[in-house]
Design an enzyme around this catalytic site. Structure first.
Site, PDB file in Angstrom:
ATOM      1  N   GLU A   1      -6.762 -16.505   8.571  1.00 43.62           N
ATOM      2  CA  GLU A   1      -8.106 -17.038   8.319  1.00 43.62           C
ATOM      3  C   GLU A   1      -8.106 -18.528   8.641  1.00 43.62           C
ATOM      4  O   GLU A   1      -7.233 -19.260   8.191  1.00 43.62           O
ATOM      5  CB  GLU A   1      -8.382 -16.865   6.832  1.00 43.62           C
ATOM      6  CG  GLU A   1      -9.582 -16.100   6.343  1.00 43.62           C
ATOM      7  CD  GLU A   1     -10.439 -15.204   7.193  1.00 43.62           C
ATOM      8  OE1 GLU A   1     -11.114 -15.693   8.102  1.00 43.62           O
ATOM      9  OE2 GLU A   1     -10.508 -14.020   6.899  1.00 43.62           O
TER      10      GLU A   1
ATOM     11  N   HIS B 146     -12.756  -1.516  -0.591  1.00 43.59           N
ATOM     12  CA  HIS B 146     -13.060  -0.262   0.088  1.00 43.59           C
ATOM     13  C   HIS B 146     -11.728   0.316   0.564  1.00 43.59           C
ATOM     14  O   HIS B 146     -10.820  -0.416   0.938  1.00 43.59           O
ATOM     15  CB  HIS B 146     -14.015  -0.489   1.266  1.00 43.59           C
ATOM     16  CG  HIS B 146     -14.333   0.774   2.013  1.00 43.59           C
ATOM     17  ND1 HIS B 146     -14.645   1.956   1.360  1.00 43.59           N
ATOM     18  CD2 HIS B 146     -14.358   1.070   3.333  1.00 43.59           C
ATOM     19  CE1 HIS B 146     -14.856   2.901   2.267  1.00 43.59           C
ATOM     20  NE2 HIS B 146     -14.677   2.388   3.463  1.00 43.59           N
TER      21      HIS B 146
ATOM     22  N   CYS C 285     -14.854   5.912  -2.551  1.00 45.85           N
ATOM     23  CA  CYS C 285     -14.002   5.719  -1.363  1.00 45.85           C
ATOM     24  C   CYS C 285     -12.544   6.141  -1.528  1.00 45.85           C
ATOM     25  O   CYS C 285     -11.976   6.774  -0.644  1.00 45.85           O
ATOM     26  CB  CYS C 285     -14.097   4.297  -0.847  1.00 45.85           C
ATOM     27  SG  CYS C 285     -13.443   3.052  -1.979  1.00 45.85           S
TER      28      CYS C 285
ATOM     29  N   ASP D   7     -11.789   6.838   8.468  1.00 49.33           N
ATOM     30  CA  ASP D   7     -12.485   6.600   7.200  1.00 49.33           C
ATOM     31  C   ASP D   7     -13.435   7.758   6.934  1.00 49.33           C
ATOM     32  O   ASP D   7     -14.364   7.996   7.691  1.00 49.33           O
ATOM     33  CB  ASP D   7     -13.251   5.276   7.281  1.00 49.33           C
ATOM     34  CG  ASP D   7     -13.801   4.835   5.927  1.00 49.33           C
ATOM     35  OD1 ASP D   7     -13.786   5.656   4.984  1.00 49.33           O
ATOM     36  OD2 ASP D   7     -14.237   3.675   5.816  1.00 49.33           O
TER      37      ASP D   7
END
Length: 691
Positions: A442, A329, A271, A352
């Site tokens: 979160e 990633h 990646c 991406d």
């Protein structure tokens, strides 16, 4: 009277390139940015008579047409015009005209032919120019207002990429090198090799004014799937027939190799290699871009916003199902407006190039507005559900028993995915955390609201498969024990790995726990390489007692199976009688020995200077097949490959090499040292080059 003909033209290349912020490109071409005037002087075979018409034609692509805006015909005038090509006469001395030409701020980028057209309609070619996106122009859709950010995201030709795992974030240097010789030509060739250009060259050339379109095409072309693009991906752990992805130092070598091989895919990438290369191409073409790392990145293949992770009762992680969680990633963000979505979605857009899922039949991904991801607008273009899941999916753990062919849900976790989303800070090598740009905090009420909104928009997909969020959580009893792997001592390649499984009895009853443990070497995306250790024990816990069980994995056990990732996945499946299993898992990263680079003198422009590499073999055995690879834009042309002699046990190596700075300022040297025992050790060095 003789027809008007051009006799001489002075493009004033250096002045124009400085004004257009293209003076760093190592190329003789006239490289310009759209929407901004450039000046040149044109000497004709005779003076221009008053009232005599002089026209210009600017054309790009294989079949230029005015309706497609790939061809413009415009006259020399004294006035100015906005929004289209125009030429202005600045001054005239006898046969020599000083002329300013400006292109529209939405012109297709690429190679243009500029021609002169006299009053009789006879055209003569004046020359070729390259037109790029213009982040300095307010009218351009890639306009970036902040000068420091423009300097970093357009003009900076080296940088760093964050890798590792949530509990061990590290940084590798990357040479973007967008201004190196021939790189701009290769970046434009990428567009000409795309499937879209091959299918319909005229339409593709006409759409190259739109950064959304160009970005999406590049996300498909930087991987080799579908289109013989630049880089072939490989996550198997075996890289014969190519280069271990961890050995690349930057994009320049990759792009040059792709061209040199006749545009055959370069092997191999993972990646950060795709993202580093796409970043080079975006910056090279003038689109502001940066590299983003997402830790605990979900790869959700069935659009249900959850990823399923499987273990067997013996504590083995299983390659079952198509979902996965990557330790990290890496993707890109590019900066432009979203006139297709509306102003609230302008700014950073995810692109991406790593081939994970098909989009419209092709391995491409984005552009997806970061603002839209934060708001859960998964119905908007492009590829929003996949990217939303990468940072937000729920992680669901299953125990799969092959003998009984049964699986049962073990636990569900809503806050481990999408952590420490990182990029290099502007003007320094520190880590900038951009997690809050992707999601609300979160556990906050907004974060769950956005998640439910996204689930609602994807409703049909959420119902199938074993993991719909609502129907499985009912039978979850609170576990009576908890566990965690703790690191005891240092984690280094060549040394024994010492961990402790800490188990705690959460109840007031005595508990007998059977524990099945394994350790596997892995690739960073979770690909299992080989089991290196296993153990089973029974542990008795008094009420509320906490016990540490030592775990030792020797170098002899893991050395043959450790990949350049240096990652080992340890798992324990712990079961008290008649209760649900508790799965304890931890990925650990072993440190490489240090590779040191030091400059032996002050660096001056165009004067050779020596650099020294220092490396000590920490092992009790020799290391062989040692190679040092070095590159750095503005410090050396191309890359340097040095064979280093075999190192005896504990031997220290010193290697000296010469660099020759070609640009002043702070430049970055990136190095990779590989040998049979250490496949990829990284180092970087900032070099201040004096005028």
């Amino acid at each position: 009277m003789a027809d008007l003909k051009p006799q001489n033209i002075n493009w004033r290349a250096s002045a124009n390139r400085e004004e257009h912020h293209t003076d760093s490109y190592n190329s003789q071409e006239l490289i310009l940015r759209r929407g901004q005037p450039f000046t040149f002087s044109l000497t004709l075979n005779r003076a221009l008579r008053s009232g005599e018409r002089l026209g210009f034609i600017a054309s790009t692509g294989p079949s230029p047409s005015e309706s497609a805006k790939t061809k413009a015909v415009f006259s020399l005038s004294n006035g100015t015009s906005s929004g289209s090509w125009y030429a202005q006469l600045l001054s005239q001395r006898e046969n020599t005209l000083n002329i300013s030409i400006s292109s529209p701020a939405n012109a297709p980028i690429g190679w243009y032919t500029l021609s002169l057209q006299n009053g009789d309609g006879i055209t003569q070619k004046l020359g070729m120019i390259i037109l790029l996106f213009n982040p300095w122009s307010q009218a351009d859709s890639v306009f970036m207002n902040n000068q420091a950010e423009r300097g970093e995201y357009v003009l900076e030709d080296s940088g760093s990429i964050f890798v590792g795992s949530t509990n061990r974030i590290s940084m590798v240097g990357w040479n973007f090198g967008q201004f190196e010789g021939d790189i701009l030509n290769i970046c434009l060739a990428i567009l000409d090799k795309s499937l879209n250009f091959r299918r319909d060259p005229a339409t593709d050339a006409a759409r190259r004014g739109d950064p959304k379109y160009v970005g999406r095409v590049l996300s498909a072309m930087v991987n080799s799937n579908d289109d013989n693009g630049v880089i072939a991906g490989n996550w198997s752990g075996s890289y014969t027939g190519g280069r271990d992805p961890r050995n690349w130092n930057g994009s320049v070598e990759i792009l040059k190799e792709w061209k040199k091989s006749g545009f055959r895919p370069v092997r191999f990438g993972q990646c950060w290699v795709f993202a580093g290369t796409l970043n080079t191409v975006l910056r090279c073409l003038g689109i502001p871009a940066r590299v983003i790392t997402n830790f605990n990145s979900a790869h959700d293949t069935d659009r249900n916003l959850s990823v399923d992770v499987y273990y067997d009762p013996m504590g083995n992680p299983l390659d079952k199902g198509s979902d996965s969680v990557w330790n990290f990633h890496v993707w890109n963000e590019a900066w432009f407006v979203r006139n297709d979505l509306g102003p609230s979605y302008n700014g950073w857009q995810v692109l991406d190039a790593t081939p994970q899922e098909r989009s419209q039949g092709v391995f491409q991904c984005g552009p997806a507005s970061v603002a839209a991801i934060r708001e859960g607008d998964v119905n908007l273009d492009f590829d929003m559900p996949f990217i939303f899941a990468e940072v937000n999916a729920d992680r669901i753990t299953w125990i799969y028993d092959a003998r009984r062919n049964s699986q049962k849900k073990n636990s569900s976790d809503t806050n481990t995915i999408g952590r420490y989303i990182s990029t290099k800070a502007v003007g320094s090598y520190s880590r900038m955390d951009v997690t809050e740009k992707y999601k609300y905090p979160e556990g906050s009420s907004q974060e769950r609201q956005v998640f439910e909104k996204a689930v609602g928009k994807l409703k049909p997909s959420r119902t199938f498969g074993p993991t719909s969020a609502t129907d499985v959580e009912r039978d979850e009893r609170e576990p009576s024990i908890s566990g965690v792997f703790k690191v005891m001592g240092i984690l280094a390649v060549g040394k024994e790995v010492n961990l402790a499984l800490t188990l705690k009895n959460l109840t007031s009853d005595m508990k007998t726990v059977t524990v099945n443990m394994t350790a596997w070497t892995i690739v960073y995306n979770g690909t299992l390489v080989h089991e290196v250790w296993k153990d089973s024990v029974t542990i008795t816990l008094d009420p509320k007692e906490e016990v540490q069980h030592p775990v030792k994995i020797t170098y002899a056990q893991y050395e043959k199976y450790l990949k350049a990732d240096n990652m080992i996945r340890t798992t324990a499946v712990c079961q008290a009688a008649d209760e649900a299993e508790v799965v304890v898992a931890r990925d650990i990263i072993l440190d490489n020995p240090t590779l040191t680079l030091e400059l032996l003198d002050q660096a001056h422009l165009r004067k050779p200077v020596n650099v020294q590499m220092l490396f000590s073999n920490p092992l009790d055995e020799p290391v062989k097949n040692c190679v040092l690879m070095v590159e750095g834009s503005g410090l050396l042309l191309g890359s340097l490959k040095i064979d280093v002699p075999t190192l005896r046990p504990k031997e220290r190596s010193r290697v000296r090499f010469e660099i020759m700075p070609t640009r002043s300022g702070t430049k970055q040297l990136v190095a990779d040292f590989s040998c049979d025992r250490f496949p990829a050790i990284k180092a970087m060095l900032s070099v201040d080059v004096a005028q």
